[in-house]
Design a protein around this motif. Structure first.
Motif, PDB file in Angstrom:
ATOM      1  N   ARG A 151       0.831  -1.204   0.000  1.00 28.77           N
ATOM      2  CA  ARG A 151       0.000   0.000   0.000  1.00 28.77           C
ATOM      3  C   ARG A 151       0.868   1.258   0.000  1.00 28.77           C
ATOM      4  O   ARG A 151       0.545   2.248  -0.677  1.00 28.77           O
ATOM      5  CB  ARG A 151      -0.924  -0.008   1.216  1.00 28.77           C
ATOM      6  CG  ARG A 151      -1.833   1.217   1.344  1.00 28.77           C
ATOM      7  CD  ARG A 151      -2.720   1.400   0.145  1.00 28.77           C
ATOM      8  NE  ARG A 151      -3.621   2.543   0.326  1.00 28.77           N
ATOM      9  CZ  ARG A 151      -4.230   3.173  -0.662  1.00 28.77           C
ATOM     10  NH1 ARG A 151      -4.037   2.781  -1.926  1.00 28.77           N
ATOM     11  NH2 ARG A 151      -5.027   4.189  -0.428  1.00 28.77           N
ATOM     12  N   VAL A 152       1.976   1.244   0.735  1.00 29.42           N
ATOM     13  CA  VAL A 152       2.898   2.384   0.754  1.00 29.42           C
ATOM     14  C   VAL A 152       3.443   2.640  -0.639  1.00 29.42           C
ATOM     15  O   VAL A 152       3.490   3.788  -1.112  1.00 29.42           O
ATOM     16  CB  VAL A 152       4.037   2.141   1.749  1.00 29.42           C
ATOM     17  CG1 VAL A 152       5.158   3.159   1.550  1.00 29.42           C
ATOM     18  CG2 VAL A 152       3.522   2.203   3.181  1.00 29.42           C
ATOM     19  N   ARG A 153       3.875   1.592  -1.325  1.00 26.98           N
ATOM     20  CA  ARG A 153       4.395   1.745  -2.687  1.00 26.98           C
ATOM     21  C   ARG A 153       3.319   2.313  -3.618  1.00 26.98           C
ATOM     22  O   ARG A 153       3.599   3.151  -4.475  1.00 26.98           O
ATOM     23  CB  ARG A 153       4.884   0.400  -3.195  1.00 26.98           C
ATOM     24  CG  ARG A 153       6.197  -0.065  -2.556  1.00 26.98           C
ATOM     25  CD  ARG A 153       6.553  -1.444  -3.037  1.00 26.98           C
ATOM     26  NE  ARG A 153       7.905  -1.809  -2.660  1.00 26.98           N
ATOM     27  CZ  ARG A 153       8.428  -3.029  -2.832  1.00 26.98           C
ATOM     28  NH1 ARG A 153       7.686  -3.984  -3.387  1.00 26.98           N
ATOM     29  NH2 ARG A 153       9.675  -3.296  -2.465  1.00 26.98           N
ATOM     30  N   GLU A 154       2.104   1.833  -3.449  1.00 24.31           N
ATOM     31  CA  GLU A 154       1.005   2.320  -4.280  1.00 24.31           C
ATOM     32  C   GLU A 154       0.768   3.804  -4.042  1.00 24.31           C
ATOM     33  O   GLU A 154       0.566   4.577  -4.993  1.00 24.31           O
ATOM     34  CB  GLU A 154      -0.259   1.518  -3.963  1.00 24.31           C
ATOM     35  CG  GLU A 154      -1.476   1.937  -4.770  1.00 24.31           C
ATOM     36  CD  GLU A 154      -2.727   1.173  -4.370  1.00 24.31           C
ATOM     37  OE1 GLU A 154      -3.826   1.649  -4.691  1.00 24.31           O
ATOM     38  OE2 GLU A 154      -2.592   0.108  -3.714  1.00 24.31           O
ATOM     39  N   LEU A 155       0.806   4.231  -2.780  1.00 24.69           N
ATOM     40  CA  LEU A 155       0.584   5.631  -2.450  1.00 24.69           C
ATOM     41  C   LEU A 155       1.702   6.517  -2.990  1.00 24.69           C
ATOM     42  O   LEU A 155       1.451   7.636  -3.460  1.00 24.69           O
ATOM     43  CB  LEU A 155       0.465   5.802  -0.936  1.00 24.69           C
ATOM     44  CG  LEU A 155      -0.844   5.284  -0.319  1.00 24.69           C
ATOM     45  CD1 LEU A 155      -0.708   5.161   1.189  1.00 24.69           C
ATOM     46  CD2 LEU A 155      -2.002   6.211  -0.678  1.00 24.69           C
ATOM     47  N   LEU A 156       2.931   6.044  -2.907  1.00 28.36           N
ATOM     48  CA  LEU A 156       4.051   6.801  -3.459  1.00 28.36           C
ATOM     49  C   LEU A 156       3.872   7.024  -4.959  1.00 28.36           C
ATOM     50  O   LEU A 156       4.149   8.112  -5.482  1.00 28.36           O
ATOM     51  CB  LEU A 156       5.367   6.080  -3.179  1.00 28.36           C
ATOM     52  CG  LEU A 156       5.881   6.139  -1.735  1.00 28.36           C
ATOM     53  CD1 LEU A 156       7.078   5.221  -1.556  1.00 28.36           C
ATOM     54  CD2 LEU A 156       6.251   7.569  -1.360  1.00 28.36           C
ATOM     55  N   GLU A 157       3.389   6.013  -5.638  1.00 30.94           N
ATOM     56  CA  GLU A 157       3.166   6.138  -7.075  1.00 30.94           C
ATOM     57  C   GLU A 157       2.020   7.109  -7.369  1.00 30.94           C
ATOM     58  O   GLU A 157       2.079   7.883  -8.326  1.00 30.94           O
ATOM     59  CB  GLU A 157       2.867   4.769  -7.673  1.00 30.94           C
ATOM     60  CG  GLU A 157       2.863   4.752  -9.198  1.00 30.94           C
ATOM     61  CD  GLU A 157       2.819   3.348  -9.775  1.00 30.94           C
ATOM     62  OE1 GLU A 157       2.988   3.209 -10.988  1.00 30.94           O
ATOM     63  OE2 GLU A 157       2.609   2.394  -8.989  1.00 30.94           O
ATOM     64  N   VAL A 158       0.990   7.090  -6.521  1.00 30.76           N
ATOM     65  CA  VAL A 158      -0.156   7.979  -6.703  1.00 30.76           C
ATOM     66  C   VAL A 158       0.266   9.442  -6.635  1.00 30.76           C
ATOM     67  O   VAL A 158      -0.227  10.287  -7.397  1.00 30.76           O
ATOM     68  CB  VAL A 158      -1.241   7.679  -5.639  1.00 30.76           C
ATOM     69  CG1 VAL A 158      -2.272   8.803  -5.580  1.00 30.76           C
ATOM     70  CG2 VAL A 158      -1.937   6.368  -5.956  1.00 30.76           C
ATOM     71  N   VAL A 159       1.213   9.767  -5.731  1.00 31.99           N
ATOM     72  CA  VAL A 159       1.635  11.162  -5.568  1.00 31.99           C
ATOM     73  C   VAL A 159       2.838  11.514  -6.442  1.00 31.99           C
ATOM     74  O   VAL A 159       3.424  12.585  -6.303  1.00 31.99           O
ATOM     75  CB  VAL A 159       1.955  11.477  -4.092  1.00 31.99           C
ATOM     76  CG1 VAL A 159       0.720  11.290  -3.230  1.00 31.99           C
ATOM     77  CG2 VAL A 159       3.116  10.639  -3.574  1.00 31.99           C
ATOM     78  N   GLY A 160       3.218  10.635  -7.344  1.00 29.20           N
ATOM     79  CA  GLY A 160       4.249  10.953  -8.317  1.00 29.20           C
ATOM     80  C   GLY A 160       5.668  10.677  -7.883  1.00 29.20           C
ATOM     81  O   GLY A 160       6.614  11.262  -8.430  1.00 29.20           O
ATOM     82  N   LEU A 161       5.864   9.779  -6.914  1.00 31.72           N
ATOM     83  CA  LEU A 161       7.205   9.398  -6.470  1.00 31.72           C
ATOM     84  C   LEU A 161       7.477   7.942  -6.826  1.00 31.72           C
ATOM     85  O   LEU A 161       6.554   7.170  -7.084  1.00 31.72           O
ATOM     86  CB  LEU A 161       7.345   9.591  -4.952  1.00 31.72           C
ATOM     87  CG  LEU A 161       7.222  11.030  -4.445  1.00 31.72           C
ATOM     88  CD1 LEU A 161       7.251  11.061  -2.928  1.00 31.72           C
ATOM     89  CD2 LEU A 161       8.330  11.907  -5.016  1.00 31.72           C
ATOM     90  N   SER A 162       8.744   7.577  -6.829  1.00 30.95           N
ATOM     91  CA  SER A 162       9.102   6.201  -7.153  1.00 30.95           C
ATOM     92  C   SER A 162       8.719   5.260  -6.016  1.00 30.95           C
ATOM     93  O   SER A 162       9.078   5.506  -4.855  1.00 30.95           O
ATOM     94  CB  SER A 162      10.614   6.096  -7.405  1.00 30.95           C
ATOM     95  OG  SER A 162      10.994   4.741  -7.539  1.00 30.95           O
ATOM     96  N   PRO A 163       7.996   4.182  -6.310  1.00 30.23           N
ATOM     97  CA  PRO A 163       7.621   3.229  -5.265  1.00 30.23           C
ATOM     98  C   PRO A 163       8.825   2.591  -4.575  1.00 30.23           C
ATOM     99  O   PRO A 163       8.709   2.102  -3.450  1.00 30.23           O
ATOM    100  CB  PRO A 163       6.795   2.176  -6.017  1.00 30.23           C
ATOM    101  CG  PRO A 163       6.366   2.848  -7.275  1.00 30.23           C
ATOM    102  CD  PRO A 163       7.452   3.808  -7.625  1.00 30.23           C
ATOM    103  N   GLU A 164       9.975   2.596  -5.250  1.00 31.01           N
ATOM    104  CA  GLU A 164      11.158   1.948  -4.684  1.00 31.01           C
ATOM    105  C   GLU A 164      11.890   2.819  -3.673  1.00 31.01           C
ATOM    106  O   GLU A 164      12.881   2.392  -3.091  1.00 31.01           O
ATOM    107  CB  GLU A 164      12.121   1.562  -5.822  1.00 31.01           C
ATOM    108  CG  GLU A 164      11.490   0.679  -6.883  1.00 31.01           C
ATOM    109  CD  GLU A 164      10.832  -0.561  -6.285  1.00 31.01           C
ATOM    110  OE1 GLU A 164      11.435  -1.180  -5.388  1.00 31.01           O
ATOM    111  OE2 GLU A 164       9.707  -0.897  -6.706  1.00 31.01           O
TER     112      GLU A 164
END
Length: 349
Positions: A151-164
């Motif tokens: 879920r954290v990775r998904e949220l990072l992607e939603v706000v335009g940051l790299s999930p990694e």
């Protein structure tokens, strides 16, 4: 003994009860001060917020504007119950949460989130981004155990940051990226209302538009209602459906965006808008008259009697010193607290 399910404990939706999503009724926040007399007695409180009332509908954005010290941030912190109001009522989906204890308040905290102004101080430098965004997921049991990282990775992607980048620390990111992390943290618990406390004022101008576009996209995608606190009237005009103008702890005027910017009724609103740069001038248009206010802004410790703006208002008369003007509704959804307001006639009762 009967048991209560999580479904029964959840806040009811606005549609279920036919109420506004959020409602403030004469909300007040007074801070005690140390007195000068015997044992510190006899001191007057600081009236940071002294009777604010407005409603917020699902998916709506309401801008809070005004000079520094007018009570915008304090109002936002009361909405999210980081501060407990000293008076008035705060209703969420028809339920009075003004003085709820922490245990009873928990279901509502999930739905009322805050984006802080300073992206540098609002993130714990000792925690990784994954830990910061994952904390509310764990506290509110939003996702099954062991699924927080996904879920954290998904949220990072939603706000335009790299999930990694979940395992990096805040100091490894720029100011704009840190604010995106703060936005992801607020989104983690799927809130219905987000209070954005000047979310772009600490960022470079080149980054502000990117963050505002992100907030606009999130608003449309997740149908989130925003209380948007800002000084920049241009940003507010772009983002907000309605605007409330505050002065010294009270709402001077509240109206839909276009009526307020096109025909402000309160003298203070007129003065604020006269200071906004006019693009028409750059195209050869005639500059509008600038309204320059005289005098200093009074303090919340000893505000003027009657209308609080009267000490700087060019329309002030005797009635302004003796009678506090109520917030009167005008035509077109405009409401103003002024004895000599301009614009349309009051709505008939």
């Amino acid at each position: 003994m009967t048991t209560t399910t999580d479904t029964e404990n959840r806040p009811r939706t606005a549609d279920e009860i036919g109420a506004p999503l959020l409602e403030l009724r004469d909300l007040q926040m007074h801070f005690a001060t140390r007195g000068q007399g015997w044992l510190g007695r006899g001191s007057e409180p600081i009236r940071a917020v002294d009777g604010v009332s407005f409603q917020l509908r699902a998916g709506e954005t309401l801008g809070l504007v005004g000079e520094s010290g007018c009570g915008k941030t304090t109002t936002g912190r009361m909405i999210t119950r980081l501060l407990e109001p000293t008076g008035g009522q705060l209703l969420y989906q028809g339920t009075d949460i003004t003085h709820l204890k922490e245990r009873d308040l928990r279901p509502y905290r999930r739905e009322l989130q805050l984006i802080f102004q300073d992206p540098y101080s609002s993130l714990n430098p000792r925690h990784t981004v994954g830990s910061i965004i994952g904390a509310p997921l764990r506290v509110h049991d939003v996702v099954p155990k062991g699924k927080e990282l996904d879920r954290v990775r998904e949220l990072l992607e939603v706000v335009g940051l790299s999930p990694e980048h979940y395992n990096r620390y805040p100091h490894e990111f720029s100011g704009g990226q840190r604010q995106r992390i703060g936005i992801a943290r607020a989104l983690a618990v799927q809130p219905k209302v987000i209070v954005a406390d000047e979310p772009v004022s600490a960022l470079d101008v080149s980054i502000q538009a990117q963050v505002m576009n992100l907030l606009e996209d999130l608003r449309k995608e997740f149908d989130i209602a925003f209380v948007f606190i800002a000084h920049d009237l241009g940003v507010v005009r772009h983002f907000c459906d309605r605007v409330a103008v505050m002065y010294l702890g009270r709402v001077a005027e509240i109206a839909p965006r276009d009526p307020l910017y096109g025909a402000p009724a309160h003298p203070y609103t007129q003065a604020l808008l006269s200071a906004v740069p006019d693009l028409a001038v750059a195209r050869g248009g005639t500059p509008r008259e600038r309204i320059r206010l005289s005098g200093d802004v009074p303090g919340p410790l000893d505000p003027p009697t009657g209308c609080r703006f009267r000490s700087r208002c060019w329309k002030a008369e005797e009635v302004c010193a003796t009678t506090t003007p109520p917030l009167v509704e005008l035509a077109g959804g405009q409401a103003v607290a002024c004895h000599f307001a301009e614009s349309a006639e009051p709505v008939a009762a």
